[in-house]
Design a protein around this motif. Structure first.
Motif, PDB file in Angstrom:
ATOM      1  N   ILE A  75      15.872 -52.249 -54.445  1.00  0.00           N
ATOM      2  CA  ILE A  75      14.556 -51.853 -54.174  1.00  0.00           C
ATOM      3  C   ILE A  75      14.101 -50.815 -55.144  1.00  0.00           C
ATOM      4  O   ILE A  75      12.791 -50.963 -55.613  1.00  0.00           O
ATOM      5  CB  ILE A  75      14.415 -51.187 -52.618  1.00  0.00           C
ATOM      6  CG1 ILE A  75      14.834 -51.970 -51.682  1.00  0.00           C
ATOM      7  CG2 ILE A  75      13.555 -50.319 -52.157  1.00  0.00           C
ATOM      8  CD1 ILE A  75      15.276 -51.312 -50.104  1.00  0.00           C
ATOM      9  N   VAL A  76      14.990 -49.863 -55.443  1.00  0.00           N
ATOM     10  CA  VAL A  76      14.208 -48.886 -56.473  1.00  0.00           C
ATOM     11  C   VAL A  76      14.015 -49.767 -57.953  1.00  0.00           C
ATOM     12  O   VAL A  76      13.102 -49.277 -58.524  1.00  0.00           O
ATOM     13  CB  VAL A  76      15.376 -47.722 -56.848  1.00  0.00           C
ATOM     14  CG1 VAL A  76      14.982 -46.914 -57.980  1.00  0.00           C
ATOM     15  CG2 VAL A  76      15.568 -46.952 -55.472  1.00  0.00           C
ATOM     16  N   THR A  77      14.678 -50.529 -58.217  1.00  0.00           N
ATOM     17  CA  THR A  77      14.655 -51.350 -59.431  1.00  0.00           C
ATOM     18  C   THR A  77      13.475 -52.148 -59.333  1.00  0.00           C
ATOM     19  O   THR A  77      12.468 -52.061 -60.376  1.00  0.00           O
ATOM     20  CB  THR A  77      15.881 -52.359 -59.833  1.00  0.00           C
ATOM     21  OG1 THR A  77      16.998 -51.544 -59.827  1.00  0.00           O
ATOM     22  CG2 THR A  77      15.429 -53.195 -60.933  1.00  0.00           C
TER      23      THR A  77
ATOM     24  N   VAL B 145       6.287 -48.258 -62.174  1.00  0.00           N
ATOM     25  CA  VAL B 145       6.685 -47.128 -62.943  1.00  0.00           C
ATOM     26  C   VAL B 145       6.315 -47.693 -64.610  1.00  0.00           C
ATOM     27  O   VAL B 145       5.954 -47.129 -65.277  1.00  0.00           O
ATOM     28  CB  VAL B 145       7.894 -46.514 -62.992  1.00  0.00           C
ATOM     29  CG1 VAL B 145       8.422 -45.668 -64.250  1.00  0.00           C
ATOM     30  CG2 VAL B 145       8.208 -45.810 -61.681  1.00  0.00           C
ATOM     31  N   MET B 146       7.047 -48.732 -64.743  1.00  0.00           N
ATOM     32  CA  MET B 146       7.145 -49.328 -66.146  1.00  0.00           C
ATOM     33  C   MET B 146       5.861 -49.885 -66.452  1.00  0.00           C
ATOM     34  O   MET B 146       5.384 -49.804 -67.699  1.00  0.00           O
ATOM     35  CB  MET B 146       8.205 -50.174 -66.295  1.00  0.00           C
ATOM     36  CG  MET B 146       9.564 -49.877 -66.260  1.00  0.00           C
ATOM     37  SD  MET B 146       9.823 -48.214 -66.927  1.00  0.00           S
ATOM     38  CE  MET B 146      10.199 -48.801 -68.449  1.00  0.00           C
ATOM     39  N   PRO B 147       4.905 -50.412 -65.741  1.00  0.00           N
ATOM     40  CA  PRO B 147       3.533 -50.802 -66.141  1.00  0.00           C
ATOM     41  C   PRO B 147       2.969 -49.601 -66.390  1.00  0.00           C
ATOM     42  O   PRO B 147       1.849 -49.742 -67.312  1.00  0.00           O
ATOM     43  CB  PRO B 147       2.966 -51.650 -65.018  1.00  0.00           C
ATOM     44  CG  PRO B 147       4.213 -52.167 -64.332  1.00  0.00           C
ATOM     45  CD  PRO B 147       5.501 -51.128 -64.338  1.00  0.00           C
ATOM     46  N   VAL B 148       3.027 -48.439 -65.751  1.00  0.00           N
ATOM     47  CA  VAL B 148       2.147 -47.454 -66.111  1.00  0.00           C
ATOM     48  C   VAL B 148       2.458 -46.841 -67.446  1.00  0.00           C
ATOM     49  O   VAL B 148       1.811 -46.260 -68.225  1.00  0.00           O
ATOM     50  CB  VAL B 148       2.340 -46.213 -64.951  1.00  0.00           C
ATOM     51  CG1 VAL B 148       1.822 -44.964 -65.430  1.00  0.00           C
ATOM     52  CG2 VAL B 148       1.761 -46.660 -63.646  1.00  0.00           C
TER      53      VAL B 148
ATOM     54  N   ILE C 184      18.126 -46.815 -68.279  1.00  0.00           N
ATOM     55  CA  ILE C 184      18.067 -45.340 -68.042  1.00  0.00           C
ATOM     56  C   ILE C 184      16.985 -44.879 -67.022  1.00  0.00           C
ATOM     57  O   ILE C 184      17.374 -43.950 -66.141  1.00  0.00           O
ATOM     58  CB  ILE C 184      18.105 -44.587 -69.440  1.00  0.00           C
ATOM     59  CG1 ILE C 184      19.283 -44.824 -70.189  1.00  0.00           C
ATOM     60  CG2 ILE C 184      18.106 -43.013 -69.230  1.00  0.00           C
ATOM     61  CD1 ILE C 184      19.199 -44.228 -71.635  1.00  0.00           C
ATOM     62  N   ILE C 185      15.961 -45.279 -67.325  1.00  0.00           N
ATOM     63  CA  ILE C 185      14.813 -44.595 -66.383  1.00  0.00           C
ATOM     64  C   ILE C 185      15.118 -45.155 -65.082  1.00  0.00           C
ATOM     65  O   ILE C 185      14.875 -44.274 -64.069  1.00  0.00           O
ATOM     66  CB  ILE C 185      13.444 -45.171 -66.934  1.00  0.00           C
ATOM     67  CG1 ILE C 185      13.093 -44.442 -68.086  1.00  0.00           C
ATOM     68  CG2 ILE C 185      12.324 -45.042 -65.811  1.00  0.00           C
ATOM     69  CD1 ILE C 185      11.920 -44.993 -68.855  1.00  0.00           C
ATOM     70  N   ASP C 186      15.510 -46.377 -64.844  1.00  0.00           N
ATOM     71  CA  ASP C 186      15.824 -46.886 -63.513  1.00  0.00           C
ATOM     72  C   ASP C 186      16.959 -46.013 -63.003  1.00  0.00           C
ATOM     73  O   ASP C 186      16.847 -45.753 -61.587  1.00  0.00           O
ATOM     74  CB  ASP C 186      16.466 -48.237 -63.774  1.00  0.00           C
ATOM     75  CG  ASP C 186      16.363 -49.464 -62.456  1.00  0.00           C
ATOM     76  OD1 ASP C 186      15.946 -48.629 -61.385  1.00  0.00           O
ATOM     77  OD2 ASP C 186      17.288 -50.231 -62.433  1.00  0.00           O
TER      78      ASP C 186
ATOM     79  N   ILE D  42      15.816 -42.717 -61.669  1.00  0.00           N
ATOM     80  CA  ILE D  42      15.334 -42.751 -60.454  1.00  0.00           C
ATOM     81  C   ILE D  42      15.972 -42.982 -59.181  1.00  0.00           C
ATOM     82  O   ILE D  42      15.831 -42.523 -58.411  1.00  0.00           O
ATOM     83  CB  ILE D  42      13.924 -43.824 -60.685  1.00  0.00           C
ATOM     84  CG1 ILE D  42      13.070 -43.141 -61.690  1.00  0.00           C
ATOM     85  CG2 ILE D  42      13.462 -44.032 -59.320  1.00  0.00           C
ATOM     86  CD1 ILE D  42      11.654 -44.039 -62.007  1.00  0.00           C
ATOM     87  N   VAL D  43      17.027 -44.111 -59.226  1.00  0.00           N
ATOM     88  CA  VAL D  43      17.799 -44.244 -58.204  1.00  0.00           C
ATOM     89  C   VAL D  43      18.809 -42.977 -57.885  1.00  0.00           C
ATOM     90  O   VAL D  43      18.810 -42.721 -56.949  1.00  0.00           O
ATOM     91  CB  VAL D  43      18.821 -45.438 -58.593  1.00  0.00           C
ATOM     92  CG1 VAL D  43      19.902 -45.654 -57.771  1.00  0.00           C
ATOM     93  CG2 VAL D  43      18.012 -46.805 -58.799  1.00  0.00           C
ATOM     94  N   ALA D  44      19.122 -42.429 -59.085  1.00  0.00           N
ATOM     95  CA  ALA D  44      20.027 -41.069 -58.800  1.00  0.00           C
ATOM     96  C   ALA D  44      19.220 -39.985 -58.119  1.00  0.00           C
ATOM     97  O   ALA D  44      19.813 -39.493 -57.119  1.00  0.00           O
ATOM     98  CB  ALA D  44      20.632 -40.622 -59.915  1.00  0.00           C
TER      99      ALA D  44
END
Length: 135
Positions: A32-34, A41-44, A88-90, A93-95
């Motif tokens: 879900i978070v991915t 997040v990545m498109p922004v 790393i960004i993923d 955010i998950v953590a």
């Protein structure tokens, strides 16, 4: 005790089942978070970087070599650090989301602090003796 009986006892303890449920829910939560990272997040971030996807960021060491007809003869050699940054960004955010969920869970789980417990009877008796001796 037979091997099958030991295995049944091991599984029936509850910890194994709880762990399995946690792993399955964690994997689904990670998906879900991915999806949120990949879809929102990545498109922004891509818009902020001029429309280039972060996953496509790379440092080309040796460009691909083409023959006269335009067919690729040798593949490009590149360090693809963009996918690493996206992962790393993923992860961050998950953590962070898991941290916030656990923080809320622990807040709800913490019992309300009970009123100060009355001192034990022997302490009360010793206080009475002390007060009697002072008089």
């Amino acid at each position: 005790m037979g091997l099958i009986a030991e295995f049944k006892e091991f599984v029936a303890r509850g910890n194994v089942v709880d762990l399995a449920v946690g792993v399955v829910i964690g994997a689904a939560f990670g998906k879900i978070v991915t999806a949120m990272v990949d879809g929102i997040v990545m498109p922004v971030i891509s818009m902020a970087t001029g429309g280039v996807s972060v996953a496509d960021w790379k440092h080309v060491i040796t460009p691909a070599q083409l023959d006269a007809t335009g067919k690729q003869v040798a593949a490009e050699v590149a360090i693809k650090y963009g996918m690493f940054l996206q992962t790393i960004i993923d992860f961050v955010i998950v953590a962070f989301v898991i941290f916030m969920v656990l923080k809320a869970y622990n807040r709800l789980r913490k019992p309300a602090e009970a009123a100060a417990a009355a001192p034990p009877e022997d302490v009360l008796l010793l206080r009475e003796i002390r007060d009697s001796l002072k008089r």
